[in-house]
Design an enzyme around this catalytic site. Structure first.
Site, PDB file in Angstrom:
ATOM      1  N   ARG A 239       0.843  -1.188   0.120  1.00 53.40           N
ATOM      2  CA  ARG A 239       0.034   0.118   0.058  1.00 53.40           C
ATOM      3  C   ARG A 239       0.861   1.310  -0.037  1.00 53.40           C
ATOM      4  O   ARG A 239       1.717   1.491   0.872  1.00 53.40           O
ATOM      5  CB  ARG A 239      -0.953  -0.052   1.335  1.00 53.40           C
ATOM      6  CG  ARG A 239      -1.449   1.318   1.411  1.00 53.40           C
ATOM      7  CD  ARG A 239      -2.586   1.365   2.243  1.00 53.40           C
ATOM      8  NE  ARG A 239      -3.952   0.541   2.057  1.00 53.40           N
ATOM      9  CZ  ARG A 239      -5.079   0.480   2.617  1.00 53.40           C
ATOM     10  NH1 ARG A 239      -5.077   1.323   3.717  1.00 53.40           N
ATOM     11  NH2 ARG A 239      -5.893   0.177   2.116  1.00 53.40           N
TER      12      ARG A 239
ATOM     13  N   HIS B 214      -7.542   0.573  -6.083  1.00 52.90           N
ATOM     14  CA  HIS B 214      -7.788  -0.387  -4.786  1.00 52.90           C
ATOM     15  C   HIS B 214      -8.352  -1.548  -5.354  1.00 52.90           C
ATOM     16  O   HIS B 214      -9.540  -1.852  -5.006  1.00 52.90           O
ATOM     17  CB  HIS B 214      -8.657   0.480  -4.039  1.00 52.90           C
ATOM     18  CG  HIS B 214      -8.399  -0.237  -2.271  1.00 52.90           C
ATOM     19  ND1 HIS B 214      -7.650  -1.224  -2.335  1.00 52.90           N
ATOM     20  CD2 HIS B 214      -8.839   0.012  -1.361  1.00 52.90           C
ATOM     21  CE1 HIS B 214      -7.732  -1.730  -1.125  1.00 52.90           C
ATOM     22  NE2 HIS B 214      -8.473  -0.645  -0.290  1.00 52.90           N
TER      23      HIS B 214
ATOM     24  N   GLN C 145     -10.044  -4.071  -2.839  1.00 49.95           N
ATOM     25  CA  GLN C 145     -11.232  -3.892  -2.461  1.00 49.95           C
ATOM     26  C   GLN C 145     -12.309  -4.022  -3.550  1.00 49.95           C
ATOM     27  O   GLN C 145     -13.603  -4.774  -3.310  1.00 49.95           O
ATOM     28  CB  GLN C 145     -11.352  -2.247  -2.212  1.00 49.95           C
ATOM     29  CG  GLN C 145     -12.605  -1.678  -1.666  1.00 49.95           C
ATOM     30  CD  GLN C 145     -13.002  -2.063  -0.357  1.00 49.95           C
ATOM     31  OE1 GLN C 145     -12.244  -1.679   0.497  1.00 49.95           O
ATOM     32  NE2 GLN C 145     -14.304  -2.480  -0.060  1.00 49.95           N
TER      33      GLN C 145
ATOM     34  N   ASP D  40     -17.209   6.694  -0.721  1.00 46.86           N
ATOM     35  CA  ASP D  40     -16.074   6.711  -0.204  1.00 46.86           C
ATOM     36  C   ASP D  40     -15.609   8.152   0.374  1.00 46.86           C
ATOM     37  O   ASP D  40     -16.477   8.852  -0.074  1.00 46.86           O
ATOM     38  CB  ASP D  40     -14.890   6.297  -1.342  1.00 46.86           C
ATOM     39  CG  ASP D  40     -13.370   6.253  -0.610  1.00 46.86           C
ATOM     40  OD1 ASP D  40     -13.482   5.867   0.702  1.00 46.86           O
ATOM     41  OD2 ASP D  40     -12.587   6.163  -1.492  1.00 46.86           O
TER      42      ASP D  40
ATOM     43  N   CYS E  90     -16.580   1.327   1.299  1.00 50.51           N
ATOM     44  CA  CYS E  90     -15.440   0.610   1.405  1.00 50.51           C
ATOM     45  C   CYS E  90     -14.952   0.655   2.903  1.00 50.51           C
ATOM     46  O   CYS E  90     -14.034  -0.215   3.142  1.00 50.51           O
ATOM     47  CB  CYS E  90     -14.376   1.079   0.459  1.00 50.51           C
ATOM     48  SG  CYS E  90     -13.918   2.727   0.415  1.00 50.51           S
TER      49      CYS E  90
ATOM     50  N   ARG F 218     -13.402  -8.969   2.534  1.00 49.35           N
ATOM     51  CA  ARG F 218     -12.204  -8.639   1.921  1.00 49.35           C
ATOM     52  C   ARG F 218     -11.078  -9.676   2.305  1.00 49.35           C
ATOM     53  O   ARG F 218     -10.303 -10.252   1.554  1.00 49.35           O
ATOM     54  CB  ARG F 218     -11.700  -7.176   2.850  1.00 49.35           C
ATOM     55  CG  ARG F 218     -12.362  -6.010   2.327  1.00 49.35           C
ATOM     56  CD  ARG F 218     -12.018  -5.563   0.937  1.00 49.35           C
ATOM     57  NE  ARG F 218     -10.539  -5.439   0.724  1.00 49.35           N
ATOM     58  CZ  ARG F 218      -9.650  -4.485   1.384  1.00 49.35           C
ATOM     59  NH1 ARG F 218     -10.493  -3.344   1.861  1.00 49.35           N
ATOM     60  NH2 ARG F 218      -8.482  -4.245   1.029  1.00 49.35           N
TER      61      ARG F 218
HETATM   62  N1  NVA Z   1     -10.063   6.516  -1.381  1.00 46.93           N
HETATM   63  C1  NVA Z   1      -9.544   6.148   0.066  1.00 46.93           C
HETATM   64  C2  NVA Z   1      -9.787   4.571   0.360  1.00 46.93           C
HETATM   65  C3  NVA Z   1      -9.619   4.101   1.689  1.00 46.93           C
HETATM   66  C4  NVA Z   1      -9.761   2.581   1.764  1.00 46.93           C
HETATM   67  C5  NVA Z   1      -8.131   6.530   0.248  1.00 46.93           C
HETATM   68  O1  NVA Z   1      -7.130   6.400  -0.509  1.00 46.93           O
HETATM   69  O2  NVA Z   1      -7.962   6.919   1.512  1.00 46.93           O
HETATM   70  N1   CP Z   2     -11.058  -0.174   2.858  1.00 44.30           N
HETATM   71  C1   CP Z   2      -9.658  -0.269   3.135  1.00 44.30           C
HETATM   72  O1   CP Z   2      -9.026  -0.728   2.459  1.00 44.30           O
HETATM   73  O2   CP Z   2      -9.611  -0.033   4.361  1.00 44.30           O
HETATM   74  P1   CP Z   2      -8.431   0.137   5.138  1.00 44.30           P
HETATM   75  O3   CP Z   2      -7.753   1.439   4.671  1.00 44.30           O
HETATM   76  O4   CP Z   2      -8.578   0.216   6.634  1.00 44.30           O
HETATM   77  O5   CP Z   2      -7.434  -0.961   4.887  1.00 44.30           O
END
Ligand code: NVA
Ligand code: CP
Length: 311
Positions: A108, A135, A138, A228, A268, A296
């Site tokens: 990530r 993502h 997800q 989101d 999500c 997930r």
């Molecule tokens: N769009 C959000 C998704 C979190 C799972 C982010 O990138 O923070």
């Molecule tokens: N939805 C998701 O990816 O959650 P986290 O950011 O907590 O991993």
């Protein structure tokens, strides 16, 4: 699944790394794993998976750690600042070294290119656990959740309300792969990147893809309303400005009224209630949203099995 590199391994760097056959294979395996969590519990026996995080995470980190344990392996979680990709050493060296220790790498980070580079140099599968652009874990899991509820994907309409961000990009491709119509409503200037719209159109010219600034129009007759956060990780300094601009882009009763009468709401997570979703709508659909988060775990195990087994 596409092989991006010369060696024989597969990666999930982008949702477009998988084709519609892969999606259905993963969803079918996910169903089996959900029913029987210890299926394939020897797959990773005496093996490890590296989980690299440059951003916070609850779901992705815990579900991968638990998933790897259920597959008989051990996860090694690394905070990005401990290895400082590109500063302490370059991606090529990190990829080559990690490939000699672990059987796959989940990452990530901010830049999609960093994940692409890691995949290019790695000798083992690389999984995108979220970047600024995408993502895929997800969305694969969300496709499972939607199919679990409607018992089909083809012909449904999914409406995404909010920021044209990583989730919106992967959803565009996910909808194209599974023959769902998709409407995305964002404020002006926050539309999804045209590159992802073009990929989705190329994958499936038959579906209806609508990019609009009207949440009401986007939600009309939707089977799934999805949202989101307005402020993604890394955009915290834009919080004040975004809260103003995104205020009309909230899933609330008004949008539900124009959606299909059996519509569901997905998020999500993490959720910011009274921002992108009202507390009332969240509570009404919380069981589905928590199930979505549970899925997930099952879906990512299926992804790991598909990547590692077909190495
Ligand atoms: N769009 C959000 C998704 C979190 C799972 C982010 O990138 O923070
Ligand atoms: N939805 C998701 O990816 O959650 P986290 O950011 O907590 O991993």
């Amino acid at each position: 699944m596409k092989k991006k590199t010369n060696n024989k391994k597969l990666d999930l760097v982008s949702m477009s790394d998988i084709d519609s056959n892969d999606v259905w294979e993963i969803l079918s395996l996910t169903k089996k794993l959900k029913a029987k969590p210890l299926l394939k519990s020897n797959l990773l026996k005496n093996q490890s998976v590296a989980l690299i995080f440059a951003k916070p995470s609850l779901r992705t980190r815990v579900s991968f750690e638990v998933g790897v344990t259920q597959l008989g392996g051990k996860s090694v979680t690394i905070k990005m600042d401990e290895i400082s990709v590109g500063i302490r050493e370059n991606v090529e060296d990190i990829a080559n070294v990690l490939s000699r220790y672990v059987s796959s790498i989940v990452i990530r980070t901010y830049e999609q290119k960093q994940i692409e580079d890691l995949a290019r140099f790695s000798l083992v599968p690389v999984v995108n656990g979220l970047s600024n652009e995408e993502h895929p874990c997800q969305v694969v899991s969300d496709l499972f959740t939607i199919n679990e509820i409607f018992n089909k994907l083809s012909g449904l309409k999914i409406s995404y309300i909010g920021d044209g961000n990583n989730i919106a990009h992967s959803l565009l491709i996910g909808a194209a792969l599974t023959n769902m119509d998709i409407s995305i409503a964002t404020p002006k200037g926050y539309e999804p990147n045209k590159h992802y719209v073009a990929i989705a159109r190329k994958i499936n010219p038959k579906i209806n893809i609508e990019i609009t600034n009207s949440p009401l129009n986007a939600s009309r007759d939707a089977n799934v309303l999805y949202t989101d956060v307005w402020v993604s990780m890394g955009q915290e300094d834009e919080m004040r400005k975004r809260k103003k601009i995104f205020a009309p882009y909230q899933i609330n009763d008004k949008l539900l009224q124009v959606a299909n009468k059996n519509a569901i709401v997905l998020h999500c997570l993490p959720a910011h209630k009274e921002q992108e979703i009202t507390s009332k709508v969240f509570s009404r659909f919380s069981e589905i949203i928590y199930e979505q988060a549970e899925n997930r775990l099952h879906a990512q195990k299926a992804i790991l099995i598909k990547l590692i087994d077909s190495k």
